[in-house]
Design an enzyme around this catalytic site. Structure first.
Site, PDB file in Angstrom:
ATOM      1  N   SER A  51     120.801   6.366  96.352  1.00  0.00           N
ATOM      2  CA  SER A  51     120.975   7.789  96.047  1.00  0.00           C
ATOM      3  C   SER A  51     122.090   7.889  95.019  1.00  0.00           C
ATOM      4  CB  SER A  51     121.392   8.538  97.318  1.00  0.00           C
ATOM      5  OG  SER A  51     121.942   9.799  96.986  1.00  0.00           O
TER       6      SER A  51
ATOM      7  N   TYR B 139     126.151   9.995 105.286  1.00  0.00           N
ATOM      8  CA  TYR B 139     125.085   9.682 104.316  1.00  0.00           C
ATOM      9  C   TYR B 139     125.663   8.955 103.097  1.00  0.00           C
ATOM     10  CZ  TYR B 139     121.025  10.467 101.241  1.00  0.00           C
ATOM     11  OH  TYR B 139     119.949  10.307 100.400  1.00  0.00           O
TER      12      TYR B 139
HETATM   13  P1  NAD Z   1     111.713  12.394 103.623  1.00  0.00           P
HETATM   14  O1  NAD Z   1     112.390  12.984 104.793  1.00  0.00           O
HETATM   15  O2  NAD Z   1     110.463  13.014 103.126  1.00  0.00           O
HETATM   16  O3  NAD Z   1     111.402  10.852 103.848  1.00  0.00           O
HETATM   17  C1  NAD Z   1     112.151   9.993 104.658  1.00  0.00           C
HETATM   18  C2  NAD Z   1     111.168   9.160 105.435  1.00  0.00           C
HETATM   19  O4  NAD Z   1     111.879   8.204 106.226  1.00  0.00           O
HETATM   20  C3  NAD Z   1     110.330  10.009 106.385  1.00  0.00           C
HETATM   21  O5  NAD Z   1     108.970   9.677 106.237  1.00  0.00           O
HETATM   22  C4  NAD Z   1     110.837   9.607 107.772  1.00  0.00           C
HETATM   23  O6  NAD Z   1     109.842   9.659 108.759  1.00  0.00           O
HETATM   24  C5  NAD Z   1     111.268   8.161 107.491  1.00  0.00           C
HETATM   25  N1  NAD Z   1     112.199   7.670 108.510  1.00  0.00           N
HETATM   26  C6  NAD Z   1     113.317   8.288 108.988  1.00  0.00           C
HETATM   27  N2  NAD Z   1     113.877   7.529 109.953  1.00  0.00           N
HETATM   28  C7  NAD Z   1     113.097   6.411 110.069  1.00  0.00           C
HETATM   29  C8  NAD Z   1     113.145   5.254 110.876  1.00  0.00           C
HETATM   30  N3  NAD Z   1     114.120   5.076 111.787  1.00  0.00           N
HETATM   31  N4  NAD Z   1     112.195   4.305 110.716  1.00  0.00           N
HETATM   32  C9  NAD Z   1     111.189   4.472 109.817  1.00  0.00           C
HETATM   33  N5  NAD Z   1     111.089   5.547 109.035  1.00  0.00           N
HETATM   34  C10 NAD Z   1     112.034   6.498 109.156  1.00  0.00           C
HETATM   35  O7  NAD Z   1     112.818  12.352 102.471  1.00  0.00           O
HETATM   36  P2  NAD Z   1     112.812  11.635 101.047  1.00  0.00           P
HETATM   37  O8  NAD Z   1     113.575  12.511 100.164  1.00  0.00           O
HETATM   38  O9  NAD Z   1     111.446  11.216 100.676  1.00  0.00           O
HETATM   39  O10 NAD Z   1     113.722  10.350 101.347  1.00  0.00           O
HETATM   40  C11 NAD Z   1     113.319   9.025 101.063  1.00  0.00           C
HETATM   41  C12 NAD Z   1     114.534   8.197 100.653  1.00  0.00           C
HETATM   42  O11 NAD Z   1     115.044   8.692  99.418  1.00  0.00           O
HETATM   43  C13 NAD Z   1     115.691   8.243 101.645  1.00  0.00           C
HETATM   44  O12 NAD Z   1     116.280   6.954 101.736  1.00  0.00           O
HETATM   45  C14 NAD Z   1     116.662   9.201 100.992  1.00  0.00           C
HETATM   46  O13 NAD Z   1     117.994   8.957 101.375  1.00  0.00           O
HETATM   47  C15 NAD Z   1     116.436   8.876  99.531  1.00  0.00           C
HETATM   48  N6  NAD Z   1     116.865   9.927  98.609  1.00  0.00           N
HETATM   49  C16 NAD Z   1     116.236  11.151  98.550  1.00  0.00           C
HETATM   50  C17 NAD Z   1     116.684  12.099  97.643  1.00  0.00           C
HETATM   51  C18 NAD Z   1     116.042  13.455  97.492  1.00  0.00           C
HETATM   52  O14 NAD Z   1     116.561  14.295  96.732  1.00  0.00           O
HETATM   53  N7  NAD Z   1     114.927  13.744  98.132  1.00  0.00           N
HETATM   54  C19 NAD Z   1     117.775  11.819  96.819  1.00  0.00           C
HETATM   55  C20 NAD Z   1     118.398  10.577  96.908  1.00  0.00           C
HETATM   56  C21 NAD Z   1     117.924   9.643  97.815  1.00  0.00           C
END
Ligand code: NAD
Length: 290
Positions: free
Chosen positions: A175, A188
């Site tokens: 991130s 986080y």
């Molecule tokens: P999201 O909530 O749609 O996806 C996260 C996924 O992780 C979900 O499908 C959830 O079920 C899964 N998950 C959570 N705990 C889990 C576990 N213990 N075991 C297996 N799966 C698990 O959100 P996203 O935005 O798609 O996030 C995906 C990644 O991207 C994350 O690592 C997040 O930190 C990172 N990220 C997202 C953003 C953003 O702006 N959306 C920015 C920076 C980083």
């Protein structure tokens, strides 16, 4: 994805925000990928893009089987093979059996995308140990457990030159908060700062085995994890103050970056974080001179 980017209600000035899909190059044909947390958001887009590029994909989910099966269907419609595998990435026994399932289905693994992650937000002064631990367990320990199993598999199998220049590729979903401090989200930001040095240290250690390890650091991407940042015009306008490129990121922006990092096109790219953030890390507060 046939329609990768539905129009965003608040992209008033940027109705055509993201380039449409061109006919995908199937340059990952013959490779197999595991994407954790692939039933929604970024993980879903990464899994679908890898599938469109020709990889067979294991779609990990923790609770929403229906959503994971939809992703499987979408990948199969692009001509690649996919299956859904349930595992909580923070539990060692789940991760071990997930890798067994991947080997049983595909024989081996070429690409791991360590994507699963969550937020449990709290002012620091009120943060409980459980809130701290939950985020570290999933976002950092989960990536450690999956990366370790992937390295074991890649090292044991070695390079197959007809498949890829590398014995395996690991992509950690970090991130912008691996470098930008984030008040109210200390757990986080700490987990993503940890991912940064974990990724680099693993990269240094496993490079001689021709295993490539990199991260993607998304900025603000339109997914369920951050709905409150983009769900109203007011929230969207406030978010845009942090984004010099003046649009929110779409999951497919990350999917396309992941395909590049997983492919031999990036074969000499190792131990880096690729920021895909519309300039969020450019100190946007200084846009007007500071
Ligand atoms: P999201 O909530 O749609 O996806 C996260 C996924 O992780 C979900 O499908 C959830 O079920 C899964 N998950 C959570 N705990 C889990 C576990 N213990 N075991 C297996 N799966 C698990 O959100 P996203 O935005 O798609 O996030 C995906 C990644 O991207 C994350 O690592 C997040 O930190 C990172 N990220 C997202 C953003 C953003 O702006 N959306 C920015 C920076 C980083």
């Amino acid at each position: 994805m046939s329609d990768p980017v539905p129009p965003h209600p608040h992209h008033q000035d940027y109705p055509r925000a993201v380039a449409p899909n061109v006919p995908p190059r199937r340059h990952l044909e013959g490779q197999t990928a595991l994407v954790t947390g692939a039933s929604s958001g970024i993980g879903r887009a990464v899994a679908v893009c890898l599938g469109q590029a020709g990889a067979n994909v294991a779609v990990n989910y923790s609770s929403k089987e229906d959503a994971a099966l939809e992703v499987v269907k979408e990948i199969e419609s692009s001509g690649s093979h996919a299956f859904a595998v349930k595992a909580d990435v923070s539990k060692e026994e789940d991760v071990l059996s997930m890798f067994d399932a991947v080997r049983a289905e595909f024989g081996t693994l070429d690409i791991l995308v360590n994507n699963a992650g969550l937020q449990v937000d709290s002012p620091f002064i009120d943060m409980t140990l459980a809130q701290w631990q939950k985020v570290i367990d999933v976002n950092l320990t989960g990536q450690f457990l999956c990366a370790r199993e992937a390295v074991r598999e890649f090292k044991k199998r070695g390079v197959r030159p007809e498949i890829s220049c590398a014995a395996g590729k690991i992509i950690c979903m970090s991130s912008v908060h691996e470098v930008i401090p984030w008040a109210g989200h200390v757990n986080y930001a700490s987990s993503k700062g940890g991912v940064m040095l974990m990724m680099k240290s693993i990269a240094q250690e496993v490079a001689p085995w021709r295993i490539r390890v990199n991260s993607i650091a998304p900025g603000a991407i339109r997914t369920p994890i951050n709905t409150a940042a983009w769900d109203t015009p007011e929230h969207y306008a406030a978010l845009m103050k942090l984004v010099p490129y003046k649009r929110i990121g779409e999951p497919v922006d990350i999917g396309r970056a992941a395909v590049w990092l997983a492919s031999d096109d990036s074969d000499y790219v190792h131990g880096i974080t690729l920021f895909v953030d519309g300039g969020m890390t450019l100190y946007p507060g200084f846009e007007t001179g500071g």
